[in-house]
Design a protein around this motif. Structure first.
Motif, mmCIF file in Angstrom:
data_model
loop_
_atom_site.group_PDB
_atom_site.id
_atom_site.type_symbol
_atom_site.label_atom_id
_atom_site.label_comp_id
_atom_site.label_asym_id
_atom_site.label_seq_id
_atom_site.Cartn_x
_atom_site.Cartn_y
_atom_site.Cartn_z
ATOM 1 N N TYR B 168 35.226 8.457 -41.669
ATOM 2 C CA TYR B 168 36.677 8.357 -41.487
ATOM 3 C C TYR B 168 37.129 9.485 -40.567
ATOM 4 N N SER B 169 37.827 9.125 -39.535
ATOM 5 C CA SER B 169 38.294 10.163 -38.611
ATOM 6 C C SER B 169 39.402 9.616 -37.737
ATOM 7 N N ARG B 170 40.320 10.488 -37.376
ATOM 8 C CA ARG B 170 41.360 10.101 -36.416
ATOM 9 C C ARG B 170 41.069 10.719 -35.055
ATOM 10 N N MET B 221 33.234 1.834 -40.946
ATOM 11 C CA MET B 221 34.479 2.558 -40.597
ATOM 12 C C MET B 221 35.689 1.649 -40.717
ATOM 13 N N PRO B 222 36.854 2.233 -41.075
ATOM 14 C CA PRO B 222 38.077 1.437 -41.015
ATOM 15 C C PRO B 222 38.435 1.227 -39.540
ATOM 16 N N GLU B 223 38.957 0.064 -39.220
ATOM 17 C CA GLU B 223 39.261 -0.295 -37.821
ATOM 18 C C GLU B 223 40.151 0.707 -37.113
ATOM 19 N N VAL B 255 36.054 -2.609 -40.527
ATOM 20 C CA VAL B 255 36.863 -3.466 -41.398
ATOM 21 C C VAL B 255 38.293 -2.940 -41.412
ATOM 22 N N ASP B 256 39.241 -3.845 -41.488
ATOM 23 C CA ASP B 256 40.644 -3.455 -41.570
ATOM 24 C C ASP B 256 40.843 -2.430 -42.698
#
Lengths: 328, 282
Positions: B168-170, B221-223, B255-256
């Motif tokens: 998870y990362s921005r 990862m989240p999309e 994945v969303d």
């Protein structure tokens, strides 16, 4: 003299205008007629959220700026702020302990525990620094500064460890706290802490003359009959209580403590009889105005006020410094 | 890279929910602000959107929710901003904050119902039942909860030895991986795979050595996070990634965000699809 009095009046007017403007700003549109309907949500938002928030902004901004002026007087250096002597870091560390470990420590469960614990941290760190700087009954300013830097470093490292073990929600609360916000203002915290914020105004006239003499140098001041040791102790105590109360209630708010006294000094000079009251008024007005802007800029959400104070004040601060350089 | 879209499945679910939901018997009218995406999804599933007046930024499903006024992120809420909408009920998760705002809202006399953050198979059905009970839609909630539970019971999850690393990362300067006790960990385990890191709980910063040691077979990862990170290319450029199986075979699953971590009514669908992906990669 005339210029100084005019400046104080200007600062007072700025505070009033900021408070009035801020009372009109917010996510909710509140009309004058709403205020007279005691049951309306608008009236409750205004009297139970906005008014205490404005008052807290005025008092916290004022106290931070006032403490900055005192710290600059104590170190006889205009680029010092209360953060340099470890009080802010002490408050931050203890707030971080309460936020991150609060769930596992029984007495740290409520919101108030963060405030009180942080306040205790600020007082404790200022006390430690004060003890360290004492040598043969004298407070050494140089040691005070070095101890402050060391305590700052220790606190920052400890906050780093806490951030590392924090979960996502705690981490976000911690980073929000570090950005400062007046969002938690309420009549109850004003009632409980106002004595710490009003106290500076009351003691200012009693210490301003001594501070004026202290600027000449510690030795010179003592030759002129000033009890420098007592003065230094009082100043450290005042800064500790005042900044401790501010930071514990609203989180970290930078810039105000450093820049506001500096701005005032650039305009009216070093005379503490005028400097202290002007910094209090200007600091309060600035924080109050910045908070009003924060409430509307991305409404219905808000941005942390610590960001806005720096954004609003820095350009003005830079222009004043530039003007000063050009004069020289 | 596998990016899966559940449009068809979601369509079928929405249709079945529409058919399941009938008129309310003892429906309590509220002015609701939902401060969590999953809660918003459940409100729509129970056909209670007419009571929804504002949502938070994580409420982007179903699409109509995005057209409602937004009160900001669930963890950085502002009291006055919320009170502007004159809500009678605020629904969300216990992580909603900051604490001062939550306290202020309580003081203002607003009814708050914040659900615990749980990552179990029964979590979606429990949340549906609680929201249904709270809003006087018990019957519809029971039908929906039963449907979710049936879907979960009918799931055929094949256990796999694949090690999945959730990232998870921005931005590339702060990359986090999930340990135990997280929604991501629960999703990986429930969908039949293994979390590549079990040494710690919560989310921790990723180090290259830890990445190589974990040697994941798949990166999950989240999309939205992947997008903010700089896309697939940036993910393979993470130091140490080339030494892992995931990096060598470019096994990335996006994945969303809400679907993956929300533990909402679409949980059976996402578990099934993830399990299918594990089988494909295995």
């Amino acid at each position: 003299m005339k210029k100084k009095i005019i400046f104080i009046i200007f600062c007072a007017l700025f505070s009033i205008v900021s408070a009035v403007t801020s009372s009109l700003l917010g996510a909710m549109n509140i009309h004058l007629t709403d205020l007279f309907q005691s049951d309306s949500i608008e009236s409750r938002v205004f009297f139970e959220l906005r008014v205490p928030r404005i008052l807290l902004g005025l008092m916290v901004g004022g106290s931070l700026a006032w403490s900055g002026a005192l710290a600059q007087g104590l170190f006889r250096n205009p680029i010092v702020d209360p953060g340099l002597i470890g009080i802010t870091a002490g408050c931050s560390l203890f707030a971080a302990i309460a936020i991150v470990l609060g769930t596992s420590i029984p007495f740290l469960h409520s919101i108030w525990s963060v405030v009180l614990f942080s306040f205790f941290g600020g007082i404790l760190s200022s006390f430690i620094i004060f003890i360290f700087s004492k040598s043969k009954g004298r407070t050494d300013i140089f040691t005070l500064l070095l101890s402050g830097i060391a305590v700052n470093a220790i606190c920052i490292s400890a906050i780093g460890i806490l951030s590392y073990i924090a979960n996502e929600a705690q981490l976000r609360n911690l980073s929000l706290w570090n950005m400062g916000s007046l969002g938690g203002a309420s009549w109850s915290n004003i009632k409980s802490f106002s004595c710490f914020f009003i106290f500076p105004i009351l003691v200012s006239p009693l210490i301003s003359k001594q501070l004026n003499v202290f600027i000449l140098g510690e030795l010179e001041a003592s030759h002129l009959g000033i009890s420098t040791e007592l003065l230094k102790t009082i100043i450290i105590l005042l800064i500790g209580i005042s900044v401790g109360a501010c930071i514990s209630l609203v989180g970290n708010i930078g810039f105000v403590g450093l820049a506001v006294p500096h701005i005032v000094r650039l305009v009216i000079g070093q005379d503490y009889r005028f400097l202290l009251i002007s910094t209090y008024l200007l600091g309060g007005g600035l924080l109050c105005f910045a908070d009003g802007i924060c409430r509307v800029i991305i409404a219905p959400s808000e941005i942390p006020v610590g960001i806005a104070t720096a954004l609003l004040g820095s350009p003005f601060f830079l222009s004043l410094i530039r003007k000063r350089i050009n004069h020289v | 890279m596998i990016r899966f879209h559940l449009t068809k499945e979601i369509g079928i679910l929405c249709l079945s929910l529409t058919l399941l939901s009938s008129s309310a018997s003892a429906e309590t009218k509220h002015r609701i602000i939902s401060v969590n995406g999953t809660v918003t999804e459940i409100i729509y599933s129970l056909k209670l959107e007419n009571q929804l007046i504002a949502v938070d930024s994580t409420s982007y499903f179903p699409k109509q929710a995005s057209s409602l006024p937004n009160v900001g992120y669930q963890r950085t809420l502002a009291t006055e901003g919320i009170l502007t909408f004159k809500p009678t009920l605020i629904l969300g998760l216990e992580s909603a904050g900051p604490p001062a705002t939550i306290q202020n809202l309580k003081d203002a006399g607003i009814l708050l119902r914040l659900f615990p953050e749980e990552f179990k198979l029964e979590t979606p059905a429990n949340r549906v039942l609680e929201i249904g009970k709270l809003l006087g839609k018990e019957k519809q909630a029971t039908v929906l909860a039963k449907s979710i539970n049936e879907q979960i019971q009918n799931l055929k999850i094949n256990k796999s030895n694949l090690k999945v690393l959730f990232i998870y990362s921005r931005n590339p300067s702060s990359v986090f991986i999930s340990g135990t006790g997280t929604a991501a960990h629960a999703m990986i385990e429930l969908s039949g795979a293994k979390n590549a890191v079990n040494e710690f709980s919560e989310y921790k910063p990723l180090t290259s050595e830890a990445l190589i040691k974990a040697n994941p077979d798949i990166i999950l990862m989240p999309e939205k996070s992947a997008l903010g990170f700089g896309g697939e290319k940036a993910i393979w450029e993470i130091n140490g990634m080339e030494f892992t199986r995931a990096g060598k075979e470019k096994n990335l699953i996006l994945v969303d965000d809400l679907l993956l971590l929300g533990f909402g009514p679409r949980l059976p669908l996402v578990l099934k699809t993830l399990n299918d992906q594990w089988k494909l990669i295995e």
